[in-house]
Design a protein around this motif. Structure first.
Motif, PDB file in Angstrom:
ATOM      1  N   ARG A   5       0.957  -1.175   0.155  1.00 40.64           N
ATOM      2  CA  ARG A   5      -0.117  -0.109  -0.086  1.00 40.64           C
ATOM      3  C   ARG A   5       0.990   1.143  -0.127  1.00 40.64           C
ATOM      4  O   ARG A   5       0.596   2.200  -0.654  1.00 40.64           O
ATOM      5  N   ARG A   6       1.821   1.113   0.747  1.00 45.35           N
ATOM      6  CA  ARG A   6       2.824   2.295   0.816  1.00 45.35           C
ATOM      7  C   ARG A   6       3.485   2.685  -0.436  1.00 45.35           C
ATOM      8  O   ARG A   6       3.682   3.733  -1.022  1.00 45.35           O
ATOM      9  N   ALA A   7       3.847   1.581  -1.052  1.00 46.24           N
ATOM     10  CA  ALA A   7       4.541   1.751  -2.447  1.00 46.24           C
ATOM     11  C   ALA A   7       3.401   2.231  -3.488  1.00 46.24           C
ATOM     12  O   ALA A   7       3.863   3.039  -4.251  1.00 46.24           O
ATOM     13  N   THR A   8       2.309   1.803  -3.368  1.00 43.51           N
ATOM     14  CA  THR A   8       0.997   2.191  -4.179  1.00 43.51           C
ATOM     15  C   THR A   8       0.918   3.681  -4.071  1.00 43.51           C
ATOM     16  O   THR A   8       0.871   4.476  -4.869  1.00 43.51           O
ATOM     17  N   VAL A   9       1.001   4.132  -2.700  1.00 43.46           N
ATOM     18  CA  VAL A   9       0.750   5.672  -2.443  1.00 43.46           C
ATOM     19  C   VAL A   9       1.676   6.519  -2.824  1.00 43.46           C
ATOM     20  O   VAL A   9       1.580   7.565  -3.516  1.00 43.46           O
ATOM     21  N   ALA A  10       3.106   5.931  -2.665  1.00 38.74           N
ATOM     22  CA  ALA A  10       4.109   6.572  -3.292  1.00 38.74           C
ATOM     23  C   ALA A  10       4.192   6.756  -4.802  1.00 38.74           C
ATOM     24  O   ALA A  10       4.556   7.852  -5.146  1.00 38.74           O
ATOM     25  N   ARG A  11       3.781   5.825  -5.406  1.00 37.22           N
ATOM     26  CA  ARG A  11       3.817   5.873  -7.078  1.00 37.22           C
ATOM     27  C   ARG A  11       2.715   6.917  -7.284  1.00 37.22           C
ATOM     28  O   ARG A  11       2.908   7.654  -8.210  1.00 37.22           O
ATOM     29  N   VAL A  12       1.591   7.010  -6.656  1.00 35.82           N
ATOM     30  CA  VAL A  12       0.620   7.953  -7.021  1.00 35.82           C
ATOM     31  C   VAL A  12       0.964   9.336  -6.734  1.00 35.82           C
ATOM     32  O   VAL A  12       0.776  10.181  -7.582  1.00 35.82           O
ATOM     33  N   LEU A  13       1.780   9.606  -5.699  1.00 34.89           N
ATOM     34  CA  LEU A  13       2.273  10.929  -5.257  1.00 34.89           C
ATOM     35  C   LEU A  13       3.320  11.378  -6.365  1.00 34.89           C
ATOM     36  O   LEU A  13       3.246  12.289  -6.840  1.00 34.89           O
ATOM     37  N   LEU A  14       4.231  10.443  -6.709  1.00 33.29           N
ATOM     38  CA  LEU A  14       5.242  10.651  -7.561  1.00 33.29           C
ATOM     39  C   LEU A  14       4.576  11.142  -8.897  1.00 33.29           C
ATOM     40  O   LEU A  14       5.057  11.955  -9.759  1.00 33.29           O
ATOM     41  N   LEU A  15       3.709  10.346  -9.266  1.00 32.42           N
ATOM     42  CA  LEU A  15       2.646  10.716 -10.607  1.00 32.42           C
ATOM     43  C   LEU A  15       2.307  12.087 -10.437  1.00 32.42           C
ATOM     44  O   LEU A  15       2.241  12.869 -11.402  1.00 32.42           O
ATOM     45  N   GLY A  16       1.682  12.336  -9.279  1.00 30.20           N
ATOM     46  CA  GLY A  16       0.947  13.622  -8.955  1.00 30.20           C
ATOM     47  C   GLY A  16       2.032  14.847  -9.230  1.00 30.20           C
ATOM     48  O   GLY A  16       1.725  15.784  -9.750  1.00 30.20           O
ATOM     49  N   TYR A  17       3.245  14.365  -8.694  1.00 29.25           N
ATOM     50  CA  TYR A  17       4.359  15.416  -8.791  1.00 29.25           C
ATOM     51  C   TYR A  17       4.573  15.786 -10.448  1.00 29.25           C
ATOM     52  O   TYR A  17       4.783  16.972 -10.622  1.00 29.25           O
ATOM     53  N   GLY A  18       4.616  14.465 -11.067  1.00 39.91           N
ATOM     54  CA  GLY A  18       4.983  14.658 -12.562  1.00 39.91           C
ATOM     55  C   GLY A  18       3.558  15.481 -13.250  1.00 39.91           C
ATOM     56  O   GLY A  18       4.147  16.331 -14.109  1.00 39.91           O
ATOM     57  N   VAL A  19       2.399  15.287 -12.969  1.00 39.90           N
ATOM     58  CA  VAL A  19       1.460  16.025 -13.794  1.00 39.90           C
ATOM     59  C   VAL A  19       1.316  17.303 -13.236  1.00 39.90           C
ATOM     60  O   VAL A  19       1.236  18.232 -14.322  1.00 39.90           O
ATOM     61  N   ALA A  20       1.559  17.672 -11.914  1.00 37.48           N
ATOM     62  CA  ALA A  20       1.609  18.906 -11.665  1.00 37.48           C
ATOM     63  C   ALA A  20       2.730  19.633 -12.257  1.00 37.48           C
ATOM     64  O   ALA A  20       2.792  20.989 -12.596  1.00 37.48           O
ATOM     65  N   ALA A  21       3.758  19.134 -12.333  1.00 36.23           N
ATOM     66  CA  ALA A  21       5.244  19.762 -12.799  1.00 36.23           C
ATOM     67  C   ALA A  21       4.940  19.925 -14.482  1.00 36.23           C
ATOM     68  O   ALA A  21       5.055  20.994 -14.994  1.00 36.23           O
ATOM     69  N   THR A  22       4.140  19.044 -15.302  1.00 39.49           N
ATOM     70  CA  THR A  22       4.151  19.163 -16.705  1.00 39.49           C
ATOM     71  C   THR A  22       2.948  20.456 -16.806  1.00 39.49           C
ATOM     72  O   THR A  22       3.149  21.265 -17.601  1.00 39.49           O
ATOM     73  N   ALA A  23       1.805  20.333 -15.738  1.00 38.18           N
ATOM     74  CA  ALA A  23       0.852  21.491 -16.053  1.00 38.18           C
ATOM     75  C   ALA A  23       1.377  22.711 -15.803  1.00 38.18           C
ATOM     76  O   ALA A  23       1.178  23.996 -16.585  1.00 38.18           O
ATOM     77  N   ASP A  24       2.328  22.831 -14.981  1.00 40.05           N
ATOM     78  CA  ASP A  24       3.172  24.141 -14.369  1.00 40.05           C
ATOM     79  C   ASP A  24       4.011  24.702 -15.797  1.00 40.05           C
ATOM     80  O   ASP A  24       3.808  25.594 -15.825  1.00 40.05           O
ATOM     81  N   LEU A  25       4.909  23.782 -16.320  1.00 49.38           N
ATOM     82  CA  LEU A  25       5.406  24.165 -17.376  1.00 49.38           C
ATOM     83  C   LEU A  25       4.696  24.534 -18.659  1.00 49.38           C
ATOM     84  O   LEU A  25       5.006  25.445 -19.368  1.00 49.38           O
ATOM     85  N   LEU A  26       3.708  23.644 -18.918  1.00 52.53           N
ATOM     86  CA  LEU A  26       2.590  24.096 -20.019  1.00 52.53           C
ATOM     87  C   LEU A  26       1.967  25.439 -19.755  1.00 52.53           C
ATOM     88  O   LEU A  26       1.908  26.318 -20.780  1.00 52.53           O
TER      89      LEU A  26
END
Length: 232
Positions: A5-26
């Motif tokens: 579960r912790r690994a899954t949550v970590a992956r979701v959070l890292l994906l969120g970072y990537g999405v927020a980063a992409t949205a910010d750069l766009l």
């Protein structure tokens, strides 16, 4: 099961970072300041949560949250907010330096020590040269704060290499990102879309620093420090 579960949550959070980063750069690419105002403050809380869930040291989470404070302050168009943001980032760098001291390795042989020394000399020369060139073009009230912060940032970039290539690259990109900001304050000629380059290097820098610390921490285990004595 809990580890999964912790690994899954970590992956979701890292994906969120990537999405927020992409949205910010766009948003920056599209000249949409509202989008930048919305997405930039999301970046470091997501990365800090990822570091915490991944079992990273508390100081890493604290360093990232100080970075978040700096991000928020720099969104405000005021000299006092800029100084407050720089101070928040400085506290984050102090946290990084403690982490590098705890989990970094010293060069094991003469050749490695020579490379580390050469890198330190290069960073020192870059610091002196950059501050000397920027000094006359910076606002008088920002000269000393920028010089002091530049020293701290350069030491962080240099010491990050003690945790390996990933963290070292993160430190170098952090130095580059903040140098780009300083050249803008000094009203030097800028690259096209300077805010985009500042954020691109910054986003990568924080991710690489966090990843480098997490790798070093996982390799040694919580509460351990590298051996500092002499082999007998």
């Amino acid at each position: 099961m809990q580890g999964d579960r912790r690994a899954t949550v970590a992956r979701v959070l890292l994906l969120g970072y990537g999405v927020a980063a992409t949205a910010d750069l766009l948003a920056l690419l599209a000249d949409a300041p509202t989008g930048h105002t919305v997405f930039k403050p999301l970046l470091l809380p997501l990365l800090a949560a990822y570091a915490a869930v991944s079992g990273g040291p508390r100081l890493l989470t604290v360093a990232l949250l100080f970075g978040w404070g700096g991000d928020v302050m720099l969104l405000l168009d005021a000299d006092l907010a800029f100084l407050a943001g720089m101070g928040s980032f400085a506290l984050g760098h102090l946290c990084y330096l403690v982490l590098f001291a705890r989990h970094g390795d010293r060069p094991a042989d003469r050749r490695a020590r020579g490379r580390r020394t050469a890198l330190g000399v290069a960073y020192g020369a870059a610091l002196v040269g950059t501050v000397a060139l920027l000094w006359p073009d910076l606002p008088a009230e920002l000269r000393v704060p920028v010089a002091v912060y530049s020293l701290l940032l350069t030491v962080t970039a240099f010491r990050a290499g003690a945790l390996g290539l990933v963290a070292g690259l993160g430190g170098a990109l952090f130095l580059l990102s903040d140098t780009l900001i300083a050249t803008g304050i000094a009203d030097w000629p800028q690259l096209p879309r300077p805010d985009l380059w500042v954020m691109l290097t910054y986003i990568a820098a924080q991710f690489l620093l966090a990843t480098g610390v997490l790798r070093a921490f996982a390799a040694r285990g919580p509460g351990t420090r590298p051996y500092r004595g002499k082999r007998t």
